[in-house]
Design a protein around this motif. Structure first.
Motif, PDB file in Angstrom:
ATOM      1  N   PRO A 180      19.238   0.471  20.118  1.00 51.92           N
ATOM      2  CA  PRO A 180      18.021   1.093  20.643  1.00 51.92           C
ATOM      3  C   PRO A 180      17.687   2.361  19.854  1.00 51.92           C
ATOM      4  N   GLY A 181      16.423   2.513  19.526  1.00 54.87           N
ATOM      5  CA  GLY A 181      15.977   3.690  18.795  1.00 54.87           C
ATOM      6  C   GLY A 181      16.058   3.565  17.284  1.00 54.87           C
ATOM      7  N   ILE A 188      29.224 -10.301   7.422  1.00 51.91           N
ATOM      8  CA  ILE A 188      29.099  -8.847   7.490  1.00 51.91           C
ATOM      9  C   ILE A 188      28.554  -8.521   8.872  1.00 51.91           C
ATOM     10  N   LEU A 189      29.435  -7.972   9.696  1.00 51.63           N
ATOM     11  CA  LEU A 189      29.120  -7.711  11.091  1.00 51.63           C
ATOM     12  C   LEU A 189      28.644  -6.281  11.293  1.00 51.63           C
ATOM     13  N   GLY A 190      27.857  -6.077  12.333  1.00 53.35           N
ATOM     14  CA  GLY A 190      27.457  -4.720  12.672  1.00 53.35           C
ATOM     15  C   GLY A 190      26.106  -4.657  13.321  1.00 53.35           C
ATOM     16  N   LYS A 191      25.802  -3.453  13.797  1.00 57.51           N
ATOM     17  CA  LYS A 191      24.508  -3.188  14.404  1.00 57.51           C
ATOM     18  C   LYS A 191      23.967  -1.910  13.771  1.00 57.51           C
ATOM     19  N   LEU A 192      22.793  -2.019  13.202  1.00 51.02           N
ATOM     20  CA  LEU A 192      22.188  -0.887  12.510  1.00 51.02           C
ATOM     21  C   LEU A 192      21.844   0.209  13.510  1.00 51.02           C
ATOM     22  N   GLY A 193      22.167   1.432  13.125  1.00 51.90           N
ATOM     23  CA  GLY A 193      21.934   2.568  13.996  1.00 51.90           C
ATOM     24  C   GLY A 193      23.064   2.803  14.981  1.00 51.90           C
ATOM     25  N   GLU A 194      24.076   1.937  14.953  1.00 56.19           N
ATOM     26  CA  GLU A 194      25.221   2.094  15.845  1.00 56.19           C
ATOM     27  C   GLU A 194      26.518   2.071  15.031  1.00 56.19           C
TER      28      GLU A 194
END
Length: 153
Positions: free
Chosen positions: A102-103, A49-55
């Motif tokens: 970021p953030g 499960i790929l991804g970046k939280l907040g993006e």
């Protein structure tokens, strides 16, 4: 079926096969009554499960990804105990790593996906100490990785 299997089935879940290590390490080490399980990455039936939280992912999606890490952790515990999860005494500590833009500051909310599932399956024995850390990147581009320490008999 044991109690954990019953509770998993009620949620429409099951334990995956214990994932093999992806590099030069072992999936778990037992020292006395403590079992240290290497980081388990977020993975579903379609693969990582790929991804970046907040993006590219919301916190709720991240919590579901963290739940898959908890399932993989339990699969490793089961493998370490020769298939006998009744020997699991308690979850001692989880350390969760969340790929974060970021953030993004909701790492605890994401790692709750794993914590909530373990408490649902194990009751008080699933309550644990925990860290939830935001990181820039994780192996293979996964969204979440969680390692665990367990007490066993």
């Amino acid at each position: 079926m044991n109690d954990i299997d019953d509770k998993l089935a009620e949620r429409g879940l099951s334990l995956p096969d214990a994932p093999a290590p992806a590099a030069n390490y072992v999936p778990y080490v037992q020292s006395g009554s403590m079992l240290y399980v290497s980081g388990q990455i977020s993975s579903g039936t379609g693969g990582p499960i790929l991804g970046k939280l907040g993006e590219t992912m919301a916190s709720e999606e991240g919590a579901k990804a963290a739940e898959t890490c908890a399932l993989a952790l339990l699969a490793q515990v089961k493998a370490a105990l020769g298939g006998d999860l009744s020997r699991l005494v308690r979850v001692v500590k989880l350390t969760g790593f969340v790929a974060s833009a970021p953030g993004f500051h909701e790492q605890p909310k994401v790692v709750n996906g794993a914590s909530d599932l373990l408490v649902a399956l194990l009751g008080d024995a699933g309550r644990h100490a925990r860290s939830a850390v935001g990181v820039a990147e994780l192996p293979l581009g996964v969204a979440v990785e969680i390692e665990g320490i367990f007490e066993v008999r």
